[in-house]
Enzyme design. Structure first.
Site, PDB file in Angstrom:
ATOM      1  N   TYR A  91      20.667  31.311 -23.467  1.00  0.00           N
ATOM      2  CA  TYR A  91      19.998  30.059 -23.800  1.00  0.00           C
ATOM      3  C   TYR A  91      19.027  29.653 -22.676  1.00  0.00           C
ATOM      4  O   TYR A  91      19.371  29.752 -21.490  1.00  0.00           O
ATOM      5  CB  TYR A  91      21.057  28.975 -24.015  1.00  0.00           C
ATOM      6  CG  TYR A  91      20.477  27.634 -24.345  1.00  0.00           C
ATOM      7  CD1 TYR A  91      19.892  27.412 -25.595  1.00  0.00           C
ATOM      8  CD2 TYR A  91      20.488  26.598 -23.425  1.00  0.00           C
ATOM      9  CE1 TYR A  91      19.338  26.184 -25.900  1.00  0.00           C
ATOM     10  CE2 TYR A  91      19.935  25.368 -23.733  1.00  0.00           C
ATOM     11  CZ  TYR A  91      19.361  25.165 -24.972  1.00  0.00           C
ATOM     12  OH  TYR A  91      18.805  23.960 -25.276  1.00  0.00           O
ATOM     13  N   ASP A  96      29.964  31.077 -23.445  1.00  0.00           N
ATOM     14  CA  ASP A  96      29.337  30.058 -24.294  1.00  0.00           C
ATOM     15  C   ASP A  96      29.485  30.535 -25.739  1.00  0.00           C
ATOM     16  O   ASP A  96      28.919  31.553 -26.129  1.00  0.00           O
ATOM     17  CB  ASP A  96      27.859  29.923 -23.885  1.00  0.00           C
ATOM     18  CG  ASP A  96      27.095  28.904 -24.726  1.00  0.00           C
ATOM     19  OD1 ASP A  96      27.534  28.601 -25.866  1.00  0.00           O
ATOM     20  OD2 ASP A  96      26.043  28.434 -24.270  1.00  0.00           O
ATOM     21  N   ARG A 139      33.709   7.074 -16.705  1.00  0.00           N
ATOM     22  CA  ARG A 139      33.221   8.393 -16.250  1.00  0.00           C
ATOM     23  C   ARG A 139      34.404   9.294 -15.883  1.00  0.00           C
ATOM     24  O   ARG A 139      34.333  10.512 -16.019  1.00  0.00           O
ATOM     25  CB  ARG A 139      32.251   8.249 -15.067  1.00  0.00           C
ATOM     26  CG  ARG A 139      31.772   9.590 -14.508  1.00  0.00           C
ATOM     27  CD  ARG A 139      30.457   9.511 -13.728  1.00  0.00           C
ATOM     28  NE  ARG A 139      30.401   8.372 -12.867  1.00  0.00           N
ATOM     29  CZ  ARG A 139      30.998   8.284 -11.654  1.00  0.00           C
ATOM     30  NH1 ARG A 139      31.643   9.315 -11.163  1.00  0.00           N
ATOM     31  NH2 ARG A 139      30.917   7.194 -10.940  1.00  0.00           N
ATOM     32  N   LYS A 170      25.587  21.353 -31.716  1.00  0.00           N
ATOM     33  CA  LYS A 170      25.324  22.288 -32.795  1.00  0.00           C
ATOM     34  C   LYS A 170      26.453  22.198 -33.832  1.00  0.00           C
ATOM     35  O   LYS A 170      26.654  21.153 -34.413  1.00  0.00           O
ATOM     36  CB  LYS A 170      25.140  23.701 -32.217  1.00  0.00           C
ATOM     37  CG  LYS A 170      24.283  23.731 -30.932  1.00  0.00           C
ATOM     38  CD  LYS A 170      22.842  23.341 -31.152  1.00  0.00           C
ATOM     39  CE  LYS A 170      22.056  23.078 -29.873  1.00  0.00           C
ATOM     40  NZ  LYS A 170      22.087  24.093 -28.847  1.00  0.00           N
TER      41      LYS A 170
HETATM   42  C1  PLP Z   1      21.797  24.227 -27.487  1.00  0.00           C
HETATM   43  C2  PLP Z   1      22.522  25.198 -26.646  1.00  0.00           C
HETATM   44  C3  PLP Z   1      22.922  24.864 -25.339  1.00  0.00           C
HETATM   45  C4  PLP Z   1      22.577  23.545 -24.697  1.00  0.00           C
HETATM   46  O1  PLP Z   1      23.209  22.486 -25.319  1.00  0.00           O
HETATM   47  P1  PLP Z   1      22.653  20.965 -25.269  1.00  0.00           P
HETATM   48  O2  PLP Z   1      23.679  20.234 -26.033  1.00  0.00           O
HETATM   49  O3  PLP Z   1      21.290  20.971 -25.878  1.00  0.00           O
HETATM   50  O4  PLP Z   1      22.588  20.592 -23.826  1.00  0.00           O
HETATM   51  C5  PLP Z   1      23.624  25.815 -24.628  1.00  0.00           C
HETATM   52  N1  PLP Z   1      23.919  27.024 -25.135  1.00  0.00           N
HETATM   53  C6  PLP Z   1      23.537  27.380 -26.371  1.00  0.00           C
HETATM   54  C7  PLP Z   1      23.887  28.725 -26.880  1.00  0.00           C
HETATM   55  C8  PLP Z   1      22.826  26.487 -27.166  1.00  0.00           C
HETATM   56  O5  PLP Z   1      22.438  26.862 -28.389  1.00  0.00           O
END
Ligand code: PLP
Length: 430
Positions: free
Chosen positions: A146, A218, A93, A243
Site C-alpha cells: 500500500y 496487513d 486516548r 475498507k
Molecule cells: C487503505 C489501506 C491502508 C490504509 O488505511 P487508511 O484507513 O486509509 O489509513 C493500508 N493498507 C491497505 C492494504 C489499504 O488498502
C-alpha cells in the site's frame, strides 16, 4: 541473527520475563461485561461479540461513550500508578468502552487475545511498526505494498535511523536473503494491490521462527472472514477498517490484533502517536461489523461470478482473481483461504487505458472512486490512483499493464452487475 532478540526468546521459554517488565497477569481484554461468543461462527460473532448491553438502563446495544475523560476513583488512581491505564476508564486516548466493545468483536473475529482500534489504517500500521523497532532496526517488506505504508517505510524509517529492504512478496528465497543481523520484522500484505498476489503466509511464519522475527501482516484485502492470520501463526495482523470491516465507505479506521502481550506493547506507542479511534467512529464500526460476515459472503460470491464472466469476455485480455484456476497461485489460494475467496478483481481490457476510462464512464453501478470494500462496487485504474507515483516504465516492470482496471465488487444483485458490464463493454467497442 539478532542477539538481543535471541536473548529475549530464551528468557520467554524459561517462563521468566517477557520483552518488558510488565509481569502482571494479563486479561485478554480490556473488556466490559461483554461476551466474545468465541465458540460460534463468524456470522454469530459479527452480530453478538463484544456488544455491551447496559445493565442500568436495559438499553440493547453498546451506548456511544462520547466523553474524553472519566471520573477518577481508587481503582483508576491505582491503575495510573501501576501503568495499567489500558484496562481502566481514565481518558479516551488511553481507552474508552466504545473502543473496548468493538475491540472485543474484532478479537473474536480474528481469534485474537487482544485488539486495538485506531483512527486510520495508517495509524494502526505506523504505531504497530514503531512499537517493535529501535534505532538501527531493519524490516523486510514487499514492493507490492500500500502506497501510504510504502512511503512510511521508505521516507520515514531512515529519519529514525531504521531501514527497510523491499522484496517480491511471493519469493521466499528473496525474502530470506534480505534478512539481516538487525532485522526485526517481516511485514507483508496477504493479498496485494492491484495484481492480487497471494503471499505465502506459512512460509513467512517459518522464516519468522527461524530468525526470531515478528511477522506482521496487513490483511485489509482479505479480512478475517476469508482467512484468520493469527491461526496461521502470524504474530500481529493489521487492517484498514476503512475498507471491508466497516464496509460502508463512511469511516476511516484501523485495527491491530494479536496476543495480549504484543498488543500491550503497541498501546504506549498509540498513546504517543495519538491515533486512537473516536467513540462515535467506534459505534459506526461496531454497527457495521454486525453484517460483516453477511457482506463478505456476498462480496466473495459476486466477485467469483463476475470474474468468471469477465474471463470469458472476448474484449477482456486477462483477469486477476485468486478464485480462478487461471490465477498463477490458485493452488496456494485454495490452500490458504480454505474455500473462502476475495471480493477484489483486477482485469485488463483491450484498447488500453483509453478504453478502460471509457468503460468507467459507461458503467452505471460501480462508482469511480479509490478505496475498496464498500457495499457499493468501486472501480478505478491503478495507473492514475494507487500506482500513480510510478513512471509508466516502473508500472510496466511491476505488471501494471495498459488497460488494467481494479474493481471492488459490491453486494449489489450480481445479475445487475453483469448486465451493467455487458452493456458497458458493448457500448465502448461499438
Ligand atoms: C487503505 C489501506 C491502508 C490504509 O488505511 P487508511 O484507513 O486509509 O489509513 C493500508 N493498507 C491497505 C492494504 C489499504 O488498502
Amino acid at each position: 541473527m539478532n542477539k538481543s532478540y535471541q536473548n529475549i526468546e530464551h528468557k520467554r521459554q524459561d517462563g521468566s520475563i517477557w520483552f518488558n517488565d510488565l509481569k502482571r497477569k494479563r486479561e485478554a481484554g480490556p473488556k466490559l461485561q461483554a461476551k466474545r461468543y468465541e465458540q460460534f461462527g463468524d456470522e454469530t460473532k459479527s452480530v453478538h461479540s463484544g456488544q455491551y448491553d447496559d445493565p442500568q438502563t436495559g438499553a440493547l446495544g453498546t451506548p456511544i461513550f462520547q466523553c474524553s475523560t472519566f471520573f477518577l476513583n481508587k481503582t483508576s488512581y491505582e491503575a495510573i500508578e501501576e501503568g495499567r491505564g489500558r484496562d481502566e476508564m481514565i481518558y479516551t486516548r488511553y481507552g474508552n468502552p466504545s473502543q473496548w466493545s468493538v475491540q472485543e468483536k474484532l478479537s473474536a473475529l480474528e481469534n485474537a487475545e487482544s485488539s486495538i482500534v485506531f483512527s486510520s489504517g495508517m495509524a494502526a500500521i505506523s504505531s504497530t511498526l514503531l512499537a517493535f523497532l529501535d534505532k538501527g532496526s531493519h524490516i523486510v517488506s514487499s514492493r507490492d505494498i500500500y502506497g501510504g505504508t510504502y512511503n512510511f517505510l521508505y521516507e520515514d524509517l531512515d529519519r529514525y535511523g531504521m531501514s527497510v529492504t523491499f522484496t517480491s512478496p511471493t519469493d521466499l528465497t528473496e525474502i530470506e536473503a534480505a534478512i539481516q543481523e538487525n532485522t526485526k520484522i517481516l511485514y507483508f500484505e496477504a493479498l496485494t494491490n492491484p495484481l492480487l498476489k497471494i503471499v505465502p503466509i506459512e512460509g513467512l511464519v517459518t522464516l519468522g521462527k527461524k530468525y526470531n522475527l515478528r511477522v506482521i501482516i496487513d490483511n485489509t484485502f482479505l479480512t478475517p472472514y476469508n482467512v484468520k492470520m493469527l491461526d496461521l501463526g502470524v504474530d500481529l495482523v493489521v487492517n484498514s477498517a476503512t475498507k471491508y470491516l466497516n464496509g460502508h465507505s463512511d469511516l476511516i479506521g484501523g485495527t491491530v490484533s494479536g496476543s495480549r502481550k504484543l498488543v500491550d506493547r503497541i498501546w504506549p506507542q498509540l498513546l504517543k502517536n495519538g491515533g486512537s479511534m473516536d467513540p462515535h467512529a467506534c459505534f459506526l464500526l461496531e454497527r457495521s461489523l454486525k453484517t460483516f460476515a453477511l457482506r463478505m459472503k456476498t462480496h466473495n460470491s459476486n466477485a467469483l461470478k463476475l470474474a468468471n464472466y469477465l474471463e470469458n469476455h472476448p474484449k477482456i485480455k486477462r483477469v486477476y482473481y485468486p478464485g480462478l484456476p487461471s490465477h498463477e497461485q490458485h493452488k496456494l489460494a485454495e490452500q490458504q483461504l480454505k474455500g473462502k475467496n476475495s471480493g477484489m478483481i483486477s482485469f485488463e481490457i483491450e484498447g488500453g487505458d483509453a478504453k478502460a476510462h471509457a468503460l468507467l464512464n459507461e458503467l452505471k453501478l460501480p462508482k469511480e472512486a479509490t478505496s475498496l470494500g464498500g457495499v457499493e462496487s468501486l472501480i478505478s485504474l491503478p495507473y492514475n490512483t494507487s500506482q500513480a507515483s510510478l513512471t509508466k516504465e516502473q508500472q510496466k516492470a511491476i505488471g501494471i499493464n495498459d488497460g488494467l482496471i481494479r474493481l471492488s465488487v459490491g453486494i449489489e444483485d450480481i445479475e445487475d452487475l453483469i448486465t451493467d458490464f455487458e452493456q458497458g463493454i458493448t457500448t465502448i467497442f461499438k
